[in-house]
Design a protein around this motif. Structure first.
Motif, PDB file in Angstrom:
ATOM      1  N   TRP A  25       8.157  19.966  -8.709  1.00 30.09           N
ATOM      2  CA  TRP A  25       9.453  19.288  -8.670  1.00 30.09           C
ATOM      3  C   TRP A  25       9.819  18.728  -7.305  1.00 30.09           C
ATOM      4  CZ3 TRP A  25      11.429  17.103 -12.588  1.00 30.09           C
ATOM      5  CH2 TRP A  25      11.106  17.584 -13.852  1.00 30.09           C
ATOM      6  N   PRO A  26       9.553  19.409  -6.185  1.00 34.12           N
ATOM      7  CA  PRO A  26       9.865  18.781  -4.893  1.00 34.12           C
ATOM      8  C   PRO A  26       9.105  17.461  -4.692  1.00 34.12           C
ATOM      9  CG  PRO A  26       9.531  21.128  -4.590  1.00 34.12           C
ATOM     10  CD  PRO A  26       9.124  20.813  -6.009  1.00 34.12           C
ATOM     11  N   VAL A  27       7.863  17.430  -5.138  1.00 32.94           N
ATOM     12  CA  VAL A  27       7.050  16.209  -5.021  1.00 32.94           C
ATOM     13  C   VAL A  27       7.587  15.135  -5.958  1.00 32.94           C
ATOM     14  CG1 VAL A  27       4.718  15.257  -5.298  1.00 32.94           C
ATOM     15  CG2 VAL A  27       5.013  17.540  -4.325  1.00 32.94           C
ATOM     16  N   ILE A  28       7.934  15.511  -7.163  1.00 28.39           N
ATOM     17  CA  ILE A  28       8.436  14.549  -8.154  1.00 28.39           C
ATOM     18  C   ILE A  28       9.754  13.931  -7.696  1.00 28.39           C
ATOM     19  CG2 ILE A  28       9.359  14.314 -10.498  1.00 28.39           C
ATOM     20  CD1 ILE A  28       7.356  16.599 -11.284  1.00 28.39           C
ATOM     21  N   ILE A  29      10.704  14.760  -7.344  1.00 31.01           N
ATOM     22  CA  ILE A  29      12.039  14.265  -6.986  1.00 31.01           C
ATOM     23  C   ILE A  29      11.986  13.412  -5.725  1.00 31.01           C
ATOM     24  CG2 ILE A  29      14.344  14.974  -6.224  1.00 31.01           C
ATOM     25  CD1 ILE A  29      13.969  17.433  -8.127  1.00 31.01           C
ATOM     26  N   ALA A  30      11.313  13.914  -4.702  1.00 28.93           N
ATOM     27  CA  ALA A  30      11.240  13.164  -3.445  1.00 28.93           C
ATOM     28  C   ALA A  30      10.559  11.820  -3.629  1.00 28.93           C
ATOM     29  CB  ALA A  30      10.503  13.978  -2.387  1.00 28.93           C
ATOM     30  N   ASN A  31       9.466  11.794  -4.353  1.00 31.74           N
ATOM     31  CA  ASN A  31       8.744  10.538  -4.511  1.00 31.74           C
ATOM     32  C   ASN A  31       9.428   9.578  -5.465  1.00 31.74           C
ATOM     33  OD1 ASN A  31       6.284  10.561  -2.760  1.00 31.74           O
ATOM     34  ND2 ASN A  31       6.157  12.570  -3.697  1.00 31.74           N
ATOM     35  N   ALA A  32      10.184  10.092  -6.417  1.00 37.53           N
ATOM     36  CA  ALA A  32      10.969   9.203  -7.283  1.00 37.53           C
ATOM     37  C   ALA A  32      12.018   8.463  -6.453  1.00 37.53           C
ATOM     38  CB  ALA A  32      11.628   9.994  -8.406  1.00 37.53           C
ATOM     39  N   PHE A  33      12.743   9.197  -5.606  1.00 38.98           N
ATOM     40  CA  PHE A  33      13.751   8.557  -4.753  1.00 38.98           C
ATOM     41  C   PHE A  33      13.105   7.653  -3.703  1.00 38.98           C
ATOM     42  CE2 PHE A  33      16.609  12.037  -6.182  1.00 38.98           C
ATOM     43  CZ  PHE A  33      17.623  11.241  -6.684  1.00 38.98           C
ATOM     44  N   THR A  34      12.013   8.113  -3.093  1.00 33.97           N
ATOM     45  CA  THR A  34      11.348   7.296  -2.079  1.00 33.97           C
ATOM     46  C   THR A  34      10.782   6.030  -2.705  1.00 33.97           C
ATOM     47  OG1 THR A  34      10.805   9.285  -0.815  1.00 33.97           O
ATOM     48  CG2 THR A  34       9.608   7.285  -0.249  1.00 33.97           C
ATOM     49  N   LEU A  35      10.256   6.136  -3.919  1.00 33.95           N
ATOM     50  CA  LEU A  35       9.752   4.953  -4.615  1.00 33.95           C
ATOM     51  C   LEU A  35      10.879   3.954  -4.870  1.00 33.95           C
ATOM     52  CD1 LEU A  35       7.352   3.527  -5.933  1.00 33.95           C
ATOM     53  CD2 LEU A  35       7.853   4.794  -8.029  1.00 33.95           C
ATOM     54  N   LEU A  36      12.038   4.441  -5.232  1.00 29.98           N
ATOM     55  CA  LEU A  36      13.193   3.564  -5.433  1.00 29.98           C
ATOM     56  C   LEU A  36      13.557   2.844  -4.131  1.00 29.98           C
ATOM     57  CD1 LEU A  36      15.563   2.566  -7.232  1.00 29.98           C
ATOM     58  CD2 LEU A  36      16.822   4.557  -6.436  1.00 29.98           C
ATOM     59  N   LEU A  37      13.613   3.594  -3.032  1.00 28.89           N
ATOM     60  CA  LEU A  37      13.977   2.995  -1.735  1.00 28.89           C
ATOM     61  C   LEU A  37      12.903   2.028  -1.243  1.00 28.89           C
ATOM     62  CD1 LEU A  37      15.371   6.231  -0.062  1.00 28.89           C
ATOM     63  CD2 LEU A  37      16.713   4.306  -0.929  1.00 28.89           C
ATOM     64  N   ALA A  38      11.647   2.470  -1.241  1.00 30.55           N
ATOM     65  CA  ALA A  38      10.556   1.610  -0.772  1.00 30.55           C
ATOM     66  C   ALA A  38      10.386   0.408  -1.698  1.00 30.55           C
ATOM     67  CB  ALA A  38       9.257   2.408  -0.680  1.00 30.55           C
ATOM     68  N   GLY A  39      10.554   0.623  -2.989  1.00 31.53           N
ATOM     69  CA  GLY A  39      10.458  -0.481  -3.945  1.00 31.53           C
ATOM     70  C   GLY A  39      11.544  -1.519  -3.728  1.00 31.53           C
ATOM     71  N   ALA A  71       0.830  -1.206   0.000  1.00 37.03           N
ATOM     72  CA  ALA A  71       0.000   0.000   0.000  1.00 37.03           C
ATOM     73  C   ALA A  71       0.864   1.256   0.000  1.00 37.03           C
ATOM     74  CB  ALA A  71      -0.937  -0.007   1.207  1.00 37.03           C
ATOM     75  N   PHE A  72       1.915   1.256   0.800  1.00 35.05           N
ATOM     76  CA  PHE A  72       2.795   2.411   0.887  1.00 35.05           C
ATOM     77  C   PHE A  72       3.477   2.681  -0.447  1.00 35.05           C
ATOM     78  CE2 PHE A  72       6.955   4.305   1.677  1.00 35.05           C
ATOM     79  CZ  PHE A  72       6.559   5.474   2.284  1.00 35.05           C
ATOM     80  N   THR A  73       4.010   1.643  -1.075  1.00 32.95           N
ATOM     81  CA  THR A  73       4.716   1.806  -2.342  1.00 32.95           C
ATOM     82  C   THR A  73       3.763   2.280  -3.432  1.00 32.95           C
ATOM     83  OG1 THR A  73       6.281   0.098  -1.655  1.00 32.95           O
ATOM     84  CG2 THR A  73       6.260   0.668  -3.987  1.00 32.95           C
ATOM     85  N   LEU A  74       2.545   1.757  -3.445  1.00 33.56           N
ATOM     86  CA  LEU A  74       1.545   2.229  -4.401  1.00 33.56           C
ATOM     87  C   LEU A  74       1.218   3.700  -4.135  1.00 33.56           C
ATOM     88  CD1 LEU A  74      -0.453   1.833  -6.695  1.00 33.56           C
ATOM     89  CD2 LEU A  74      -2.078   0.935  -5.011  1.00 33.56           C
ATOM     90  N   GLY A  75       1.091   4.064  -2.873  1.00 37.26           N
ATOM     91  CA  GLY A  75       0.830   5.457  -2.523  1.00 37.26           C
ATOM     92  C   GLY A  75       1.943   6.373  -2.994  1.00 37.26           C
ATOM     93  N   ILE A  76       3.177   5.957  -2.809  1.00 39.50           N
ATOM     94  CA  ILE A  76       4.320   6.751  -3.270  1.00 39.50           C
ATOM     95  C   ILE A  76       4.288   6.887  -4.799  1.00 39.50           C
ATOM     96  CG2 ILE A  76       6.845   6.793  -3.487  1.00 39.50           C
ATOM     97  CD1 ILE A  76       5.774   7.605  -0.725  1.00 39.50           C
ATOM     98  N   ALA A  77       3.966   5.793  -5.492  1.00 42.64           N
ATOM     99  CA  ALA A  77       3.882   5.843  -6.952  1.00 42.64           C
ATOM    100  C   ALA A  77       2.799   6.831  -7.391  1.00 42.64           C
ATOM    101  CB  ALA A  77       3.603   4.455  -7.519  1.00 42.64           C
ATOM    102  N   LEU A  78       1.685   6.846  -6.687  1.00 42.86           N
ATOM    103  CA  LEU A  78       0.611   7.774  -7.030  1.00 42.86           C
ATOM    104  C   LEU A  78       0.992   9.225  -6.710  1.00 42.86           C
ATOM    105  CD1 LEU A  78      -2.486   5.674  -5.953  1.00 42.86           C
ATOM    106  CD2 LEU A  78      -1.705   6.181  -8.285  1.00 42.86           C
ATOM    107  N   TRP A  79       1.731   9.448  -5.609  1.00 43.96           N
ATOM    108  CA  TRP A  79       2.245  10.791  -5.322  1.00 43.96           C
ATOM    109  C   TRP A  79       3.177  11.253  -6.432  1.00 43.96           C
ATOM    110  CZ3 TRP A  79       0.466  14.503  -2.615  1.00 43.96           C
ATOM    111  CH2 TRP A  79      -0.191  14.288  -1.416  1.00 43.96           C
ATOM    112  N   LEU A  80       3.977  10.333  -6.959  1.00 41.34           N
ATOM    113  CA  LEU A  80       4.882  10.660  -8.055  1.00 41.34           C
ATOM    114  C   LEU A  80       4.080  11.069  -9.296  1.00 41.34           C
ATOM    115  CD1 LEU A  80       7.661  10.854  -9.386  1.00 41.34           C
ATOM    116  CD2 LEU A  80       7.581   8.371  -9.731  1.00 41.34           C
TER     117      LEU A  80
END
Length: 93
Positions: free
Chosen positions: A64-78, A46-55
């Motif tokens: 851009w702050p939302v895009i960059i942060a969620n791209a990196f967080t998606l990589l880490l959580a993924g 659920a968390f990883t899907l949420g991060i993907a949707l935030w991206l």
């Protein structure tokens, strides 16, 4: 509150940096120990899907702050999610 766009972007960038950096220690620990026993698969799915949707949302609004942060967080959580799924499937956990 009447903040300039520069201050709003600064606040967003700081928040994005902090929430993203918070995942680095967990990801490194999980990579090092390969211990995923304390990680909830439904929660991380659920968390990883949420991060993907935030991206996606960040891309749609061009924030851009939302895009960059969620791209990196998606990589880490993924990464953690993939280890959880892989280790459980292979019995490594």
């Amino acid at each position: 509150m009447n903040l300039s766009p520069g201050w709003i972007d600064t606040i967003g960038s700081i928040a994005a940096t902090l929430t993203t950096v918070a995942f680095v220690p967990q990801t490194l620990l999980t990579l090092r120990t390969r211990d995923v026993s304390g990680i909830s698969l439904p929660m991380y799915l659920a968390f990883t899907l949420g991060i993907a949707l935030w991206l996606v949302y960040g891309c749609l609004i061009g924030a851009w702050p939302v895009i960059i942060a969620n791209a990196f967080t998606l990589l880490l959580a993924g990464t953690i999610l993939a280890m959880k799924i892989w280790f459980e499937a292979t019995g490594t956990d």
